[in-house]
Enzyme design. Structure first.
Site, PDB file in Angstrom:
ATOM      1  N   LYS A   1      10.828  -8.204   5.726  1.00  0.00           N
ATOM      2  CA  LYS A   1      11.563  -8.052   6.969  1.00  0.00           C
ATOM      3  C   LYS A   1      10.975  -6.889   7.762  1.00  0.00           C
ATOM      4  CE  LYS A   1      13.557  -4.614   7.067  1.00  0.00           C
ATOM      5  NZ  LYS A   1      13.419  -3.126   6.867  1.00  0.00           N
TER       6      LYS A   1
ATOM      7  N   ILE B   1       6.981  -0.348  -0.196  1.00  0.00           N
ATOM      8  CA  ILE B   1       7.855  -1.431  -0.675  1.00  0.00           C
ATOM      9  C   ILE B   1       7.113  -2.364  -1.623  1.00  0.00           C
ATOM     10  CG2 ILE B   1       7.539  -3.148   1.182  1.00  0.00           C
ATOM     11  CD1 ILE B   1      10.844  -2.049  -0.486  1.00  0.00           C
TER      12      ILE B   1
HETATM   13  P1  NAP Z   1       4.063   1.412   4.119  1.00  0.00           P
HETATM   14  O1  NAP Z   1       4.379   2.294   2.953  1.00  0.00           O
HETATM   15  O2  NAP Z   1       3.444   2.027   5.332  1.00  0.00           O
HETATM   16  O3  NAP Z   1       3.148   0.250   3.532  1.00  0.00           O
HETATM   17  C1  NAP Z   1       2.535  -0.720   4.321  1.00  0.00           C
HETATM   18  C2  NAP Z   1       1.085  -0.833   3.886  1.00  0.00           C
HETATM   19  O4  NAP Z   1       0.461  -1.813   4.706  1.00  0.00           O
HETATM   20  C3  NAP Z   1       0.299   0.448   4.094  1.00  0.00           C
HETATM   21  O5  NAP Z   1       0.338   1.278   2.959  1.00  0.00           O
HETATM   22  C4  NAP Z   1      -1.096  -0.042   4.420  1.00  0.00           C
HETATM   23  O6  NAP Z   1      -1.901  -0.049   3.238  1.00  0.00           O
HETATM   24  C5  NAP Z   1      -0.908  -1.467   4.895  1.00  0.00           C
HETATM   25  N1  NAP Z   1      -1.220  -1.620   6.323  1.00  0.00           N
HETATM   26  C6  NAP Z   1      -1.910  -2.635   6.871  1.00  0.00           C
HETATM   27  N2  NAP Z   1      -2.010  -2.495   8.184  1.00  0.00           N
HETATM   28  C7  NAP Z   1      -1.400  -1.355   8.493  1.00  0.00           C
HETATM   29  C8  NAP Z   1      -1.194  -0.652   9.717  1.00  0.00           C
HETATM   30  N3  NAP Z   1      -1.650  -1.138  10.877  1.00  0.00           N
HETATM   31  N4  NAP Z   1      -0.497   0.495   9.687  1.00  0.00           N
HETATM   32  C9  NAP Z   1      -0.040   0.999   8.525  1.00  0.00           C
HETATM   33  N5  NAP Z   1      -0.210   0.379   7.325  1.00  0.00           N
HETATM   34  C10 NAP Z   1      -0.881  -0.795   7.322  1.00  0.00           C
HETATM   35  O7  NAP Z   1       5.357   0.652   4.621  1.00  0.00           O
HETATM   36  P2  NAP Z   1       6.588   0.100   3.739  1.00  0.00           P
HETATM   37  O8  NAP Z   1       7.659   1.113   3.700  1.00  0.00           O
HETATM   38  O9  NAP Z   1       6.087  -0.446   2.472  1.00  0.00           O
HETATM   39  O10 NAP Z   1       7.089  -1.024   4.725  1.00  0.00           O
HETATM   40  C11 NAP Z   1       6.366  -2.227   4.894  1.00  0.00           C
HETATM   41  C12 NAP Z   1       7.347  -3.303   5.302  1.00  0.00           C
HETATM   42  O11 NAP Z   1       8.342  -3.396   4.276  1.00  0.00           O
HETATM   43  C13 NAP Z   1       8.088  -3.003   6.608  1.00  0.00           C
HETATM   44  O12 NAP Z   1       8.239  -4.176   7.352  1.00  0.00           O
HETATM   45  C14 NAP Z   1       9.449  -2.492   6.137  1.00  0.00           C
HETATM   46  O13 NAP Z   1      10.480  -2.814   7.047  1.00  0.00           O
HETATM   47  C15 NAP Z   1       9.618  -3.271   4.847  1.00  0.00           C
HETATM   48  N6  NAP Z   1      10.536  -2.601   3.906  1.00  0.00           N
HETATM   49  C16 NAP Z   1      10.377  -1.271   3.589  1.00  0.00           C
HETATM   50  C17 NAP Z   1      11.306  -0.646   2.751  1.00  0.00           C
HETATM   51  C18 NAP Z   1      11.208   0.821   2.369  1.00  0.00           C
HETATM   52  O14 NAP Z   1      12.142   1.340   1.740  1.00  0.00           O
HETATM   53  N7  NAP Z   1      10.145   1.559   2.694  1.00  0.00           N
HETATM   54  C19 NAP Z   1      12.372  -1.385   2.220  1.00  0.00           C
HETATM   55  C20 NAP Z   1      12.452  -2.754   2.510  1.00  0.00           C
HETATM   56  C21 NAP Z   1      11.532  -3.343   3.363  1.00  0.00           C
HETATM   57  P3  NAP Z   1      -3.498   0.119   3.430  1.00  0.00           P
HETATM   58  O15 NAP Z   1      -3.692   1.403   4.170  1.00  0.00           O
HETATM   59  O16 NAP Z   1      -4.015   0.133   2.013  1.00  0.00           O
HETATM   60  O17 NAP Z   1      -3.951  -1.072   4.219  1.00  0.00           O
END
Ligand code: NAP
Length: 305
Positions: A91, A15
């Site tokens: 969120k 995101i």
């Molecule tokens: P994501 O791709 O897993 O990205 C989160 C990033 O946070 C990871 O790439 C990681 O980067 C870092 N991180 C730090 N601590 C972590 C841990 N303990 N476990 C995993 N990653 C960790 O997730 P996302 O889809 O972007 O979602 C993140 C937030 O945005 C969530 O709350 C989600 O509800 C919200 N969101 C997501 C979307 C969607 O479509 N995916 C849409 C709207 C909102 P490093 O490894 O470099 O630290």
């Protein structure tokens, strides 16, 4: 014009790249000065592996925007507030209600913004205006999407505190709590894949006044995805589709602004910082917590990413 808000973006994952970086880049109220992520980095700004390293660097920062998974976000947000920075949260705003309340209590004069991106979808404000003074009689929410498509390899989402299907489902609840003054969970049935700690599907009955709304949240959709809210009232039928991006009343599509969700969130955050205000609404997370509290639980087929 005020100097731009010097912003650090934390948790560079899906995101952050899909929405936050473009929205920040297009908003003159912000200047991205740093990225904080354990593995990922952002070109053209200072990069740090964690918030402690950012604080220790002495870099001039006014605010952070946190996009890490919900578990662990509280520690990062608390450190940012203690450093004197404003905080915007993706969120859901946290993994538990109490940890977000603790952030509110400790925010002092800093702005704390618990963002709900779906509330900024183009159809939500007109839907809210139309519903004012009307009585909801019944409703149906269908929020079915493909977990592998939107969260590739993100095992955290089915882990403890990952919320499972409520990660997208809370978007529907954030819209409903914006539209309706009273909303509570009447009953729920949650389906947990074998060996996982968060549900992959949930059927939830929500009560608003005398009316019941039936919600079907499912992360296993591999065909046509649906993000739809239908509300039947004493004076017509409201339908929000595509997560709130489209709105129709009695079958007639409503003219909507072209506003996009994330640019609107950053505009709102800039306004909060300028006004010295905060915006934290925990109702969507309370509903999820209540569904976990009273939901029947059943086991379903194992899920692999
Ligand atoms: P994501 O791709 O897993 O990205 C989160 C990033 O946070 C990871 O790439 C990681 O980067 C870092 N991180 C730090 N601590 C972590 C841990 N303990 N476990 C995993 N990653 C960790 O997730 P996302 O889809 O972007 O979602 C993140 C937030 O945005 C969530 O709350 C989600 O509800 C919200 N969101 C997501 C979307 C969607 O479509 N995916 C849409 C709207 C909102 P490093 O490894 O470099 O630290």
């Amino acid at each position: 014009m005020n100097a731009p808000i010097r912003l650090a973006l934390i948790g560079i994952g899906k995101i952050a790249r899909d929405q936050h970086l473009p929205a920040i880049g297009a908003d003159p109220a912000f200047e991205l000065v740093a990225a904080v992520s354990r593995n990922a980095s952002v070109e053209g700004v200072a990069n740090f592996p964690d918030i402690a390293a950012l604080i220790a660097s002495g870099l001039a920062v006014d605010a952070v925007s946190i996009c890490t998974p919900p578990v662990g976000r509280h520690r990062i947000a608390a450190a940012a507030l203690a450093a004197g920075w404003h905080v915007m949260l993706e969120k859901p705003p946290g993994a538990t209600l109490a940890e977000v309340r603790a952030l509110q209590a400790g925010a002092g004069g800093r702005s704390l913004f618990a963002s709900w991106h779906s509330r900024a979808a183009a159809g939500v404000a007109p839907a809210r205006a139309w519903l004012a003074g009307r009585q909801v009689r019944s409703g149906r929410i269908v929020w079915r999407e493909d977990l592998r498509k939107w969260h590739p390899g993100q095992a955290w989402i089915l882990g403890p505190g990952g919320l499972g299907v409520f990660d997208p489902g809370i978007n529907a609840l954030s819209i409903l709590t914006e539209l309706l003054t009273s909303l509570r969970v009447d009953r729920a049935r949650l389906s947990f894949p074998v060996g996982r700690d968060s549900p992959i599907a949930a059927e939830v009955m929500l009560a608003t006044g005398e009316a019941m709304l039936e919600a079907d949240f499912d992360f296993r959709e591999t065909g046509a995805e649906t993000w739809r809210i239908e509300l039947d009232t004493d004076a017509g039928r409201l339908v929000l589709e595509d997560g709130g991006a489209r709105c129709s009343i009695d079958g007639e599509a409503q003219p909507l602004s072209a506003a996009a969700e994330y640019p609107a969130l950053y505009r709102h955050f800039a306004g909060l910082v300028a006004a010295g205000a905060s915006d934290v609404d925990l109702r969507p997370l309370e509903l999820v917590a209540d569904a976990f509290m009273i939901g029947e639980r059943r086991e379903t087929a194992a899920f692999d990413f």
